[in-house]
Write an enzyme that holds these catalytic residues in place. Sequence first.
Site, short mmCIF file in Angstrom:
data_model
loop_
_atom_site.label_atom_id
_atom_site.label_comp_id
_atom_site.label_asym_id
_atom_site.label_seq_id
_atom_site.Cartn_x
_atom_site.Cartn_y
_atom_site.Cartn_z
N GLY A 1 0.83 -1.22 0.00
CA GLY A 1 0.00 0.00 0.00
C GLY A 1 0.85 1.25 0.00
N TRP B 1 2.22 1.68 -3.41
CA TRP B 1 1.19 2.17 -4.32
C TRP B 1 1.15 3.70 -4.31
CZ3 TRP B 1 -3.11 5.22 -3.55
CH2 TRP B 1 -4.02 5.28 -4.60
N HIS B 2 1.41 4.30 -3.16
CA HIS B 2 1.40 5.76 -3.06
C HIS B 2 2.57 6.42 -3.75
CE1 HIS B 2 -1.70 5.13 -0.02
NE2 HIS B 2 -2.04 6.38 -0.24
N GLY B 3 3.66 5.69 -3.90
CA GLY B 3 4.83 6.26 -4.57
C GLY B 3 6.02 5.33 -4.44
#
Length: 189
Positions: free
Chosen positions: A94, A97-99
């Site tokens: 997760g 996924w943000h960066g």
Amino acid sequence: TQAKTLFPYTTLFRSHRRRQIEVVGRLRIAALFGFRLPWNFNSPYKATSFSDFWQRWHITLSAFLREYVYFPLGGNRVAPLRRYFNLFATMVIGGFWHGAGWAFIIWGAGHGVLLCAQHLLGEKRWSAIPALFRHFTVFIAVAILWIPFRTENLSLTGEILRSFLNWRPLDWQPIYVYGLAGLAVVWFS
């Protein structure tokens, strides 16, 4: 430094609150045309546990991670040690996924550690903690984990985190004062 770190999260909450009001209007307009759009935030800063936070925060991303990462890894239907690995790995993914940067990986790993700690403690023992203290703990931990998102590099993140260790109990600016102020903003707005 503590004020600069925690104050943005009270404003973040307020901006999410305003955005929720806007989203309700958009959801209703979409419903007029036959579209059913999912609700994505449900007062996450009112969470009483870390799992509760993730059931309220970014609901669509949480559902995606649960369905396509956590469950395929075995979810909670495995041995406890494997379940902790599944929780931790899901949160690291997760974060990724943000960066694609270390700050996001650290953010995800931090949330993974908090979820594992809560599960290790057990629901019965966690629920025995007074509700105000649980709210406070979740709010402060989440605020601290947002630091990598707000800083330009990991050395600045480390500097800010070290500043939390240097406060004195009689200061007017300890982390606890800002945490309680943040909780007041959350509950009274």
